[in-house]
Structures are given as structure tokens and as C-alpha cells.
Design a protein around this motif. Structure first.
Motif, short mmCIF file in Angstrom:
data_model
loop_
_atom_site.label_atom_id
_atom_site.label_comp_id
_atom_site.label_asym_id
_atom_site.label_seq_id
_atom_site.Cartn_x
_atom_site.Cartn_y
_atom_site.Cartn_z
N LEU A 64 -15.94 -21.86 10.19
CA LEU A 64 -14.54 -22.01 10.60
C LEU A 64 -13.91 -20.63 10.64
N TYR A 65 -13.14 -20.39 11.67
CA TYR A 65 -12.36 -19.17 11.80
C TYR A 65 -10.90 -19.58 11.79
N TRP A 66 -10.16 -19.09 10.80
CA TRP A 66 -8.79 -19.52 10.58
C TRP A 66 -7.78 -18.49 11.05
N LYS A 67 -6.67 -18.98 11.56
CA LYS A 67 -5.47 -18.15 11.67
C LYS A 67 -4.83 -18.25 10.29
N VAL A 68 -4.38 -17.13 9.74
CA VAL A 68 -3.75 -17.14 8.41
C VAL A 68 -2.47 -16.33 8.47
N ASP A 69 -1.39 -16.92 7.98
CA ASP A 69 -0.13 -16.19 7.81
C ASP A 69 -0.05 -15.75 6.36
N PHE A 70 0.20 -14.46 6.15
CA PHE A 70 0.46 -13.92 4.82
C PHE A 70 1.96 -13.63 4.75
N GLN A 71 2.64 -14.28 3.83
CA GLN A 71 4.08 -14.04 3.64
C GLN A 71 4.22 -13.06 2.47
N ILE A 72 4.61 -11.84 2.78
CA ILE A 72 4.73 -10.79 1.77
C ILE A 72 6.16 -10.81 1.22
N GLU A 95 -9.02 -10.94 -0.35
CA GLU A 95 -8.38 -9.65 -0.64
C GLU A 95 -8.73 -8.58 0.42
N LYS A 96 -9.92 -8.67 1.00
CA LYS A 96 -10.36 -7.63 1.93
C LYS A 96 -9.46 -7.50 3.16
N PRO A 97 -9.25 -8.56 3.94
CA PRO A 97 -8.37 -8.40 5.11
C PRO A 97 -6.91 -8.17 4.71
N LEU A 98 -6.51 -8.72 3.56
CA LEU A 98 -5.14 -8.54 3.11
C LEU A 98 -4.85 -7.07 2.81
N PRO A 103 -1.64 -2.43 2.60
CA PRO A 103 -2.34 -1.46 1.74
C PRO A 103 -1.74 -1.29 0.34
N SER A 104 -0.46 -1.64 0.16
CA SER A 104 0.15 -1.47 -1.16
C SER A 104 -0.10 -2.67 -2.08
N LEU A 105 -1.04 -3.53 -1.71
CA LEU A 105 -1.43 -4.66 -2.55
C LEU A 105 -1.98 -4.15 -3.88
#
Length: 169
Positions: A64-72, A95-98, A103-105
Motif C-alpha cells: 500500500l502506498y499512502w497519502k499522509v497529511d502531517f499536521q505540525i 520518522e524518516k520521511p517526516l 527537519p526540526s523534528l
């Protein structure tokens, strides 16, 4: 004149063959998510979230390839900054793509997924392990169209009520 208008409207509609192919795509996506213990709920075709869903299933690799929204979320800002990633392989560690897009994660940031279903005025969140794969993070979760992961600093964590898991003895 009315017939011309009807003809134009009819030509803009997807052909029955294309509709079946799209339905098969979504049915396969829902089925494959279910096989991974993820409940995938789809919105009606005219809804924005459905129209922007680029998640898909690749048969050849059974992936599965997902679209993912990250709300920062950041302290002092009422609205979250939304960063979207398309075609995230379910086998990737979250964590890798995030880190690539944020980058300030730091370790002071928590990754939360909204527990669904829940009332919109009283959402409940589940913390997910940043070292988990997307597949493992979504296991036993419900997703509407595609996952939205909230990235929350520790100082804002109390504003995101978390569910309490009952452990079997």
C-alpha cells in the motif's frame, strides 16, 4: 438546445467502464487495508478528501502506498501547518520521511493519530511510535481516506486528549 446541453453533460460523465475501474481500485484499497487490520473508510465521490486521496495498492509488490497529511503544531500558533506526502510506502519508518519535510523534528515531538470514530467536538488521540512503519502505526486504527498524523511538541500534548488502552491480563 436542451438536447445539446444534455449531450454535453453526458459526455463529461465518466464512462461506465471507467467508473467500474475506479470502484475496483477503491474496493481493492479497502480490502488490502483490512487485510493489514486497518479500517479504511471512504467518503462519497464528490467530497474533497476523496478527490485528493492518492493512496493506492500495488499488486506486484503487495504494497500500500499512502497519502499522509502531517499536521505540525507549534506553541503560540492556533493553526497547524499541514505538510502532505504522497505515495508513502507502508514499509517505511514514519520518522524518516517526516524528518525530510520537518527537519526540526526532535524527541520532544509526539506523533498522534485521531482515534476514529469519535465526536468532532471531543477528539481522542493515540500516540504512535515514530520508529514504527506506517503499516504498524495504522494497525487496528480507522482512517478516513488517508492518515492524518499530528506532530505535537510536549508542551502542547495536554491539549490532545489521549485514549487509554485496556490491557488484557
Amino acid at each position: 438546445r436542451i438536447q445539446e446541453t444534455d449531450h454535453v453533460a453526458a459526455s463529461n460523465e465518466p464512462s461506465p467502464k471507467r467508473q467500474r475501474r475506479n470502484n475496483n481500485k477503491w474496493q481493492r484499497l479497502v480490502q488490502q487495508a483490512q487485510e493489514r487490520a486497518t479500517t479504511l473508510m471512504l467518503m462519497p465521490v464528490g467530497m474533497q478528501r476523496h478527490a485528493t486521496n492518492t493512496s493506492w495498492y500495488q499488486t506486484k509488490t503487495d504494497t500500500l502506498y499512502w497519502k499522509v497529511d502531517f499536521q505540525i503544531h507549534t506553541k503560540g500558533k492556533p493553526d497547524a501547518n499541514i505538510l502532505t506526502m504522497d505515495k508513502l510506502d507502508e514499509r517505511i519508518i514514519i520518522e524518516k520521511p517526516l524528518k525530510e519535510i520537518f527537519p526540526s523534528l526532535t524527541k520532544d515531538h509526539h506523533l498522534l493519530l485521531k482515534r476514529l470514530p469519535c465526536p468532532s467536538n471531543r477528539p481522542v488521540f493515540v500516540e504512535i511510535d515514530r520508529d514504527a512503519t506506517l503499516k504498524m502505526a495504522l494497525k487496528d486504527q480507522t482512517v478516513i481516506e488517508y492518515p492524518t498524523i499530528d506532530v505535537v511538541p510536549t508542551e502542547l500534548l495536554t491539549t490532545f486528549p489521549q485514549s487509554i488502552e485496556e490491557l488484557e491480563c
